[in-house]
Scaffold this active site. Structure first.
Site, PDB file in Angstrom:
ATOM      1  N   GLY A   1      -4.936   1.312  29.423  1.00 13.09           N
ATOM      2  CA  GLY A   1      -3.519   0.992  29.207  1.00 13.09           C
ATOM      3  C   GLY A   1      -2.894   1.908  28.182  1.00 13.09           C
ATOM      4  O   GLY A   1      -3.479   2.926  27.805  1.00 13.09           O
ATOM      5  N   ASN A   2      -1.702   1.555  27.740  1.00 12.21           N
ATOM      6  CA  ASN A   2      -1.046   2.324  26.679  1.00 12.21           C
ATOM      7  C   ASN A   2      -0.267   1.373  25.783  1.00 12.21           C
ATOM      8  O   ASN A   2      -0.219   0.177  26.029  1.00 12.21           O
ATOM      9  CB  ASN A   2      -0.163   3.433  27.277  1.00 12.21           C
ATOM     10  CG  ASN A   2       0.943   2.878  28.142  1.00 12.21           C
ATOM     11  OD1 ASN A   2       1.854   2.221  27.650  1.00 12.21           O
ATOM     12  ND2 ASN A   2       0.849   3.114  29.443  1.00 12.21           N
TER      13      ASN A   2
END
Ligand code: C5P
Length: 402
Positions: free
Chosen positions: A212-213
């Site tokens: 993810g980020n």
């Protein structure tokens, strides 16, 4: 579209609380009446110290309410009737005290009784001294009210009653009327359909892990709110973990870039604008393990093979669709943003510094366009950046439909 058409026949209760800006409520009343609204004015004790009921009675030709102890009649059951008949409750000016009373749900006068009894949307326009506005208690009350769906017309910076320059001046009356119109979905984007994406995509490694980020999705949520405020029908395509307040938009939840691509392709079929505020992962794991991956005894390394995700916004080729993208960069910001604008066929790209923006509540953005010069915005809360972006959509739509 003129103001006079849009509020025609609307029942508006205008609550006035006790600040010096109460005199401006007379002008607001006059503008609402001129726009065709039926305005019932409720004055608090504080307001009565500044301005008299006769002013509002003359402007509205209706009874002005000043006490909770008004006698009831067969037709008029006090606060219950006023609340039930209302299409909108405006509180302007809303003092720090009245904002706190509304947040607490107190009922100690006609205004707070109507506020609690009504099912109508509520719009408040605060006005007070700079430090009262910035006080944690006031901001906490406002956060509670916003959470409940109350629209706040933020005060402006300027000369205050004390003579000092600061924040807390009542928003200009035209802005309050404009907000009242948008509550009825009658803003400049009325009849337009806007699709907004929000959040950082989650690219599954196995059933419990993903790549993810740090994107919070906040910018996308603010863009959805701003588009709705200006009257658009909004579809918000958001990653599962994005916080979305209660609002009148269609919400589609997704996880991965591929999910988001499907949702975007479906939603844009009937849309005029696509705003890609989501942070879409460029790569995803080539395969998603069906079971949780277990560490092996002595294992010190692991390799995950990644494959490229499709570029969602670049792949949408619907004629006439206004596409807005984002570029968050750590270097060569404008240069990279400009090339993305062209490569992805965007009408506008919002360029900002990745480090200062992602996960933050503020943003300093430069807007680049396919057909005009750039606009640099100062560092602002994302809410204001979103409104600035969305306010420009009408000119982009007009150009596309010209
Ligand atoms: O190429 P880059 O990821 O920096 O471009 C950012 C813009 O493109 C954003 O508006 C983002 O939502 C969009 N994007 C996309 N599909 C991708 C990657 C980015 O639509 N796979």
């Amino acid at each position: 579209m003129t103001t006079s058409q849009t509020l025609q026949g609307k029942r508006i209760v205008l609550g006035v609380s006790g600040g010096i800006a109460a005199y401006k409520a007379a002008d607001l009343t006059s503008k609402l009446v001129q726009a065709g609204a039926i305005v019932d004015v409720v004055l608090t004790d504080g307001a009565l110290a500044f301005i008299r009921p006769l002013t509002f009675n003359a402007l509205t030709r209706r009874q002005v309410h000043t006490t909770l102890n008004e006698p009831w009649s067969l037709e008029q059951a006090g606060h219950v009737s006023i609340a039930a008949d209302a299409d909108l409750l405006i509180v302007a000016p809303a003092t720090a005290n009245t904002i706190a009373r509304l947040a607490l749900g107190l009922v100690d006068d006609m205004l707070t009784a109507v506020a609690l009894a009504t099912q109508a949307p509520i719009l408040i326009a605060p006005a007070m001294e700079h430090h009262m506005w910035h006080h944690a208690a006031t901001q906490h009350s406002l956060a509670i009210l916003r959470e409940r769906g109350v629209t706040v017309v933020d005060p402006e910076t300027g000369r205050l009653a004390s003579g000092a320059i600061g924040d807390g001046r009542l928003a200009v009356v035209e802005r309050i009327v404009e907000q009242a119109r948008t509550v009825f979905g009658e803003g400049p984007l009325m009849g337009r359909r806007v699709v907004v994406t929000a959040g950082g995509t989650q690219e599954a490694i196995d059933p419990v892990r993903y790549i993810g980020n740090r994107s919070s999705g906040r910018m996308g949520v603010e863009l959805a709110i701003a588009s709705r405020r200006l009257g658009a029908s909004v579809t918000l395509i958001a990653v599962e973990d994005v916080d979305i307040p209660n609002m009148d938009v269609t919400i589609v939840r997704v996880r991965s870039a591929l999910d988001m691509q499907d949702a975007v392709e479906t939603a844009v079929a009937s849309a005029d604008v696509l705003i890609m505020a989501a942070a879409v992962a460029v790569f995803r794991p080539a395969t998603e393990a069906q079971q949780k991956i277990k560490k092996q005894p002595g294992q010190t390394e692991m390799t995950i093979e990644l494959v490229r995700n499709p570029d969602i916004v670049a792949g949408i080729g619907k004629p006439g669709l206004v596409k807005v993208g984002f570029a968050a960069e750590t270097e060569h910001l404008l240069e990279y943003a400009e090339s993305k604008l062209r490569a992805k066929g965007l009408a506008m790209i919002v360029a900002n510094d990745a480090v200062g923006t992602i996960g933050s509540s503020d943003s300093e953005a430069t807007l680049l366009f396919a057909d005009r010069g750039p606009i640099h915005l100062p560092k602002l809360p994302k809410r204001d950046v979103a409104m600035a972006i969305v306010s420009l959509l009408t000119s982009l739509l007009d150009r596309d439909h010209a």
